[in-house]
Design a protein around this motif. Structure first.
Motif, short mmCIF file in Angstrom:
data_model
loop_
_atom_site.label_atom_id
_atom_site.label_comp_id
_atom_site.label_asym_id
_atom_site.label_seq_id
_atom_site.Cartn_x
_atom_site.Cartn_y
_atom_site.Cartn_z
N MET A 104 0.81 -1.21 0.00
CA MET A 104 0.00 0.00 0.00
C MET A 104 0.85 1.27 0.00
SD MET A 104 -3.17 0.54 -0.43
CE MET A 104 -3.86 -1.06 -0.06
N ALA A 105 1.88 1.31 0.82
CA ALA A 105 2.71 2.52 0.89
C ALA A 105 3.32 2.85 -0.48
CB ALA A 105 3.81 2.34 1.93
N GLN A 106 3.76 1.83 -1.21
CA GLN A 106 4.35 2.07 -2.53
C GLN A 106 3.33 2.59 -3.53
OE1 GLN A 106 6.51 -1.31 -3.97
NE2 GLN A 106 7.87 -1.36 -2.19
N ARG A 107 2.08 2.20 -3.40
CA ARG A 107 1.05 2.69 -4.31
C ARG A 107 0.91 4.21 -4.20
NH1 ARG A 107 -3.87 -1.70 -3.89
NH2 ARG A 107 -2.55 -3.52 -3.81
N PHE A 108 0.95 4.69 -2.98
CA PHE A 108 0.75 6.12 -2.75
C PHE A 108 2.01 6.95 -2.98
CE2 PHE A 108 -2.95 4.36 -0.67
CZ PHE A 108 -3.94 5.27 -1.03
N GLU A 109 3.19 6.32 -3.03
CA GLU A 109 4.44 7.04 -3.25
C GLU A 109 4.61 7.50 -4.69
OE1 GLU A 109 7.47 4.30 -2.04
OE2 GLU A 109 7.12 4.65 0.10
N ARG A 110 3.92 6.90 -5.62
CA ARG A 110 4.17 7.13 -7.04
C ARG A 110 3.42 8.32 -7.63
NH1 ARG A 110 4.73 1.01 -9.42
NH2 ARG A 110 6.17 0.30 -7.82
N SER A 111 2.55 8.96 -6.86
CA SER A 111 1.78 10.10 -7.36
C SER A 111 1.55 11.09 -6.23
CB SER A 111 0.42 9.64 -7.89
OG SER A 111 0.57 8.78 -8.97
N PRO A 112 1.33 12.37 -6.60
CA PRO A 112 1.01 13.37 -5.57
C PRO A 112 -0.46 13.28 -5.14
CG PRO A 112 1.22 14.43 -7.72
CD PRO A 112 1.53 12.97 -7.92
N TRP A 113 -0.69 13.41 -3.83
CA TRP A 113 -2.01 13.30 -3.24
C TRP A 113 -2.23 14.48 -2.30
CZ3 TRP A 113 -4.93 9.06 -4.68
CH2 TRP A 113 -4.25 8.02 -5.31
N GLN A 114 -3.48 14.83 -2.09
CA GLN A 114 -3.87 15.82 -1.10
C GLN A 114 -5.06 15.28 -0.33
OE1 GLN A 114 -4.81 19.71 -2.54
NE2 GLN A 114 -3.61 19.46 -4.38
N ALA A 115 -5.31 15.84 0.82
CA ALA A 115 -6.51 15.47 1.58
C ALA A 115 -7.58 16.51 1.29
CB ALA A 115 -6.21 15.42 3.06
N LEU A 116 -8.80 16.03 1.07
CA LEU A 116 -9.93 16.94 0.90
C LEU A 116 -10.71 16.97 2.22
CD1 LEU A 116 -11.11 16.16 -2.76
CD2 LEU A 116 -9.55 17.92 -1.94
#
Length: 179
Positions: A104-116
Motif C-alpha cells: 500500500m505505501a508504494q502505491r501512494f508514493e508514485r503520485s502526488p495526493w492531497q486530503a480533501l
C-alpha cells in the motif's frame, strides 16, 4: 385515474453461471477509478469500476467492494473515501492500485495526493475527485455496497477537454471529446 398492476410472478429459473455473468458484465463499460481512504484504520486504495451516482439531493454515490479484499476493513473502519476518476493517461495508476503484490505505501508514493474534506487521499490530476462519508453499508453476495454522501467535489481548472479512461471487454479504452 390509471390502474396499477403487479408484475406476474417469475418462474424459478436456474441461477446464471458466474462465467456468463462475468462475460456479460465485461460488455458494460465502466469508468476507471481509484478509491482511497485514510483514518484510524490506515491508508488504503484500490481500483474499481463499480461506482454509480445515486442522487443529487443529497449528492450521493455508491461504491462496491469485495469483502474479502485486504483493504476492506480500512474502508469500513475509516468510514470515509474518495473516488478518484482516472483520465486516459492514468492507466498505469489503475494497474498499480489493482496489483495485490504492490504494498500500500508504494502505491501512494508514485503520485502526488492531497486530503480533501474527509481526509481521504485525493489524486492530483484526476478528472474529478468525489470525497465523502460512508453513511450506509449493504452486504450483497461477496461485496459491500458503500453509500457515500459527498462532502466535496473537486475538478481541475483546465480549459482542455478531458479524456476519460473506461474499462470495456476486459481492456482499457480512452474516451475523448470530439472536436
Amino acid at each position: 385515474m390509471s390502474a396499477s398492476s403487479s408484475p406476474a410472478p417469475v418462474a424459478a429459473a436456474a441461477p446464471v453461471a458466474t462465467s456468463d455473468f462475468r462475460d456479460g458484465m465485461a460488455r458494460l463499460p465502466g469508468a476507471v477509478t481509484v478509491i482511497t481512504t485514510d483514518g484510524p484504520a490506515g491508508v488504503a486504495g484500490f481500483t474499481a469500476s463499480a461506482v454509480c451516482s445515486v442522487t443529487d439531493s443529497p449528492p450521493t454515490v455508491l461504491v462496491c467492494m469485495n469483502r474479502s479484499s485486504f483493504a476492506h476493513r480500512h474502508f469500513a473502519d475509516n468510514g470515509v473515501l474518495c473516488v478518484n476518476v482516472l483520465g486516459a493517461d492514468q492507466q498505469d495508476l489503475s494497474a498499480l492500485f489493482a496489483n495485490r503484490e504492490v504494498p500500500m505505501a508504494q502505491r501512494f508514493e508514485r503520485s502526488p495526493w492531497q486530503a480533501l474534506a474527509t481526509g481521504a487521499p485525493a489524486l492530483d490530476g484526476a478528472l474529478v475527485q468525489l470525497d465523502g462519508q460512508i453513511v450506509a453499508t449493504h452486504e450483497v453476495g461477496t461485496h459491500s455496497v458503500f453509500i457515500v454522501e459527498l462532502r466535496q467535489v473537486r475538478q481541475p481548472d483546465s480549459t482542455a477537454p478531458p479524456a476519460g479512461l473506461a474499462y470495456f471487454n476486459r481492456r482499457y479504452h480512452a474516451l475523448g471529446v470530439a472536436a
